[in-house]
Design a protein around this motif. Structure first.
Motif, short mmCIF file in Angstrom:
data_model
loop_
_atom_site.label_atom_id
_atom_site.label_comp_id
_atom_site.label_asym_id
_atom_site.label_seq_id
_atom_site.Cartn_x
_atom_site.Cartn_y
_atom_site.Cartn_z
N PRO B 62 0.81 -1.23 0.00
CA PRO B 62 0.00 0.00 0.00
C PRO B 62 0.84 1.27 0.00
CG PRO B 62 -0.85 -1.56 1.61
CD PRO B 62 0.45 -2.11 1.12
N LEU B 63 1.94 1.27 0.78
CA LEU B 63 2.79 2.47 0.83
C LEU B 63 3.48 2.71 -0.52
CD1 LEU B 63 4.39 2.21 4.39
CD2 LEU B 63 2.84 3.99 3.57
N ALA B 64 3.89 1.62 -1.17
CA ALA B 64 4.54 1.76 -2.48
C ALA B 64 3.56 2.35 -3.50
CB ALA B 64 5.05 0.40 -2.97
N PHE B 97 9.77 0.84 -11.28
CA PHE B 97 10.53 -0.41 -11.33
C PHE B 97 10.44 -1.16 -9.99
CE2 PHE B 97 14.65 -2.56 -10.55
CZ PHE B 97 14.60 -3.49 -11.56
N ALA B 98 10.66 -0.43 -8.88
CA ALA B 98 10.61 -1.06 -7.55
C ALA B 98 9.22 -1.60 -7.25
CB ALA B 98 11.04 -0.05 -6.49
N THR B 99 8.18 -0.87 -7.66
CA THR B 99 6.81 -1.31 -7.39
C THR B 99 6.47 -2.57 -8.19
OG1 THR B 99 6.19 1.00 -7.02
CG2 THR B 99 4.40 -0.55 -7.33
N GLY B 137 15.63 -3.22 -3.05
CA GLY B 137 14.55 -2.24 -2.89
C GLY B 137 14.99 -1.09 -2.00
N LEU B 138 15.68 -1.42 -0.92
CA LEU B 138 16.15 -0.38 0.00
C LEU B 138 17.13 0.55 -0.71
CD1 LEU B 138 16.25 0.76 2.88
CD2 LEU B 138 18.08 -0.84 3.37
#
Lengths: 71, 175
Positions: B62-64, B97-99, B137-138
């Motif tokens: 949800p935050l992403a 990309f990360a999502t 991701g970090l």
């Protein structure tokens, strides 16, 4: 035949900054490394299937034992 | 398309909260993965998988999505734009990309969490994959946060054209 558009009212575009080029090169290299690892099998199969023995029936595979003591 | 100053601040605050929350949740996720990977207790490993699934689906995803959507609204509603400045564009591409990677990876986490919930044994092998995914991701989130603060110079050709069109239209009203 294409012609270069000349806009005397607008200064010429200064070009792409160096940091963007560095980011682009790093990004392309990382994507290539990931693609190579995924599709050449160097890193094994991707996803949960990589942890399942190949001869086991799908969906009924017992998990790999941790080798640690149960309480 | 431009927002009022009050709305702009509200959207920016929501974007910062969701993005920093996403980063913090990934750190917590990494802590669970490291704790499970270094633990000799099967119960700990099983609990970590279940906690990682819950954290992933109910906090990180949800935050992403919120960070991505609010970030797009924030960019389009301000003179920065989404495609005008390279730092905004790079941030947008990295976040997309990360999502995508997150959404593609979460079913794997659910699989291991399901195994951990149904059986008495625990799988530590998948945890290495968690370290790689969450660590990557970090790293991406640290880069986007840094870009947000430093805002390195550089306009895209599209941004350059728009900037000079606007200056021509109203010379005293540049962003």
């Amino acid at each position: 035949m294409s012609q270069t558009q000349v806009r005397p009212d607008r200064p010429p575009y200064p070009g792409t900054p160096r940091w963007v080029k560095v980011f682009g090169i790093i990004g392309i290299v990382l994507v290539l490394v990931v693609v190579i690892i995924m599709f050449t099998g160097v890193g094994g199969k991707h996803g949960p299937d990589r942890h399942i023995p190949s001869g086991a029936p799908s969906g009924h595979t017992p998990p790999i034992e941790n080798g640690v003591q149960q309480p | 398309m431009s927002m009022t100053p009050g709305l702009r601040k509200f959207v920016l605050t929501a974007h910062v909260i969701s993005s920093v929350g996403w980063l913090g949740a990934v750190v917590a996720y990494l802590a669970l993965a490291v704790a499970a990977l270094t633990s000799a207790d099967a119960q700990m490993v099983r609990a970590a998988w279940i906690a990682m699934e819950l954290t992933g689906w109910f906090v990180i995803v949800p935050l992403a999505l919120a960070s991505l959507l609010i970030g797009v609204v924030n960019a389009l509603g301000t003179p920065w734009g989404l495609f005008r400045h390279y730092w905004v564009l790079v941030k947008f591409l990295l976040t997309v990309f990360a999502t995508i990677i997150l959404l593609l990876h979460m079913p794997t986490v659910s699989y291991f969490a399901g195994v951990a919930a149904r059986t008495d044994s625990a799988n530590v092998f998948g945890l290495r994959g968690e370290l790689i995914h969450a660590g990557g991701g970090l790293l991406v989130l640290l880069v986007t946060a840094t870009l947000s603060v430093y805002k390195p110079r550089g306009m895209t050709p599209y941004g350059w054209r728009k900037e000079h069109e606007q200056r021509k239209a109203s010379p005293s009203n540049s962003p």
